[in-house]
Design an enzyme around this catalytic site. Structure first.
Site, short mmCIF file in Angstrom:
data_model
loop_
_atom_site.label_atom_id
_atom_site.label_comp_id
_atom_site.label_asym_id
_atom_site.label_seq_id
_atom_site.Cartn_x
_atom_site.Cartn_y
_atom_site.Cartn_z
N GLU A 188 5.42 1.34 7.77
CA GLU A 188 6.78 0.83 7.54
C GLU A 188 7.73 1.31 8.64
O GLU A 188 8.60 0.56 9.09
CB GLU A 188 7.26 1.34 6.18
CG GLU A 188 8.45 0.61 5.63
CD GLU A 188 8.60 0.93 4.14
OE1 GLU A 188 7.68 0.59 3.37
OE2 GLU A 188 9.62 1.52 3.77
N GLU A 229 10.64 3.06 -5.49
CA GLU A 229 9.83 1.94 -4.98
C GLU A 229 10.07 0.66 -5.78
O GLU A 229 10.16 -0.43 -5.22
CB GLU A 229 8.34 2.30 -5.01
CG GLU A 229 7.93 3.46 -4.09
CD GLU A 229 7.94 3.11 -2.61
OE1 GLU A 229 8.88 2.45 -2.13
OE2 GLU A 229 6.99 3.55 -1.92
N GLU A 251 20.87 3.76 -5.62
CA GLU A 251 20.41 2.46 -5.09
C GLU A 251 21.56 1.45 -5.03
O GLU A 251 21.70 0.73 -4.04
CB GLU A 251 19.25 1.91 -5.93
CG GLU A 251 17.93 2.67 -5.74
CD GLU A 251 17.29 2.47 -4.37
OE1 GLU A 251 17.59 1.46 -3.70
OE2 GLU A 251 16.50 3.34 -3.96
N ASP A 269 18.45 1.98 6.31
CA ASP A 269 17.22 2.15 5.53
C ASP A 269 16.12 2.82 6.36
O ASP A 269 15.29 3.55 5.83
CB ASP A 269 16.74 0.81 4.96
CG ASP A 269 15.97 1.02 3.66
OD1 ASP A 269 16.48 1.76 2.79
OD2 ASP A 269 14.86 0.49 3.52
C1 HMH Z 1 17.33 2.87 -0.28
N1 HMH Z 1 15.37 2.59 -1.68
C2 HMH Z 1 15.88 2.57 -0.47
N2 HMH Z 1 15.13 2.28 0.60
C3 HMH Z 1 13.81 2.02 0.44
N3 HMH Z 1 13.07 1.72 1.53
C4 HMH Z 1 13.23 2.03 -0.85
C5 HMH Z 1 14.07 2.32 -1.89
C6 HMH Z 1 11.80 1.70 -1.18
O1 HMH Z 1 10.89 2.14 -0.35
#
Ligand code: HMH
Length: 224
Positions: A91, A143, A213, A50
């Site tokens: 972040e 998001e 996702e 991520d």
């Molecule tokens: C895969 N989807 C993914 N990572 C993230 N950080 C977000 C959404 C939302 O910011």
């Protein structure tokens, strides 16, 4: 009447694709965080992948900002997107700190194919051919999946382990929820006015987000 009918396009899509949406926001990976059964190796994989995803997400959001600046009739849009970019800056710093906690060496991590596919999809949306309306709707969708997923891990009755709570608060907090609501309002305001062509394209790319996702969670869980 027509205005009323189309006033909340995003909400009608969420209803229409409820099952796909639920698959993204109630994935076994998230349910595993919520009940404490998640494998730590899965969580570490998710964290590393991520981080790479967010690095690619930043230029996508920057492209949405440029489109808002050019195409939007409301300064509010740029303010919301800029705040989103500021949050992403923070972040990235958070990922680096969190990675140390879990002994993940971010510099050694390579993006997995599913992650690269998602990042390539984002890159395709950065083209100036893609409208601001479509881009900002996709931004909202990306998001809101995290917001709904991680908020679920903080609800009453969840057994999220303490060491995972910080992650859940990052996306599951009320503040992040308001920010997603702002993005949704922008998307709905824009979608109210666009051509059927843009509506069709946006709807199709929204489904792509939901699929990416789910794949991303599968990859994190190690189900691939
Ligand atoms: C895969 N989807 C993914 N990572 C993230 N950080 C977000 C959404 C939302 O910011």
């Amino acid at each position: 009447m027509e205005g009323l009918d189309r006033a909340a396009v995003v909400d009608t899509w969420v209803k229409k694709y409820r099952r796909k949406y639920l698959r993204a926001i109630r994935h076994p990976f998230i349910l595993g965080i919520r009940d404490g059964s998640v494998e730590m190796s899965s969580f570490r994989r998710w964290l590393a992948q991520d981080y790479l995803f967010v690095r690619a997400f930043v230029p996508f959001v920057a492209s949405v900002l440029v489109k808002a600046w050019k195409e939007s009739d409301d300064n509010f849009d740029v303010d919301v997107i800029l705040a989103g970019i500021a949050a992403l800056n923070e972040e990235i710093a958070w990922f680096k700190k969190e990675a140390m906690k879990w002994n993940v060496i971010l510099d050694d991590v390579e993006a997995e194919k599913i992650n690269l596919d998602y990042c390539n999809f984002l890159e395709s949306l950065m083209s100036s051919e893609v409208s601001y309306t479509q881009s900002v709707t996709i931004f909202w969708a990306i998001e809101v999946v995290y917001q709904e997923s991680f908020a679920h891990c903080l609800e009453d009755g969840s057994k999220t382990p303490d060491e995972l709570k910080d992650t859940c608060h990052r996306w599951g907090s009320e503040g992040f929820g308001h920010y997603c609501q702002d993005l949704k309002n922008i998307a709905n305001r824009r979608l109210e006015k666009v051509s059927d062509d843009v509506l069709v394209k946006t709807e199709a790319s929204l489904l792509c987000v939901l699929e990416h996702e789910v794949e991303f969670w599968n990859m994190s869980r190690g189900a691939n």
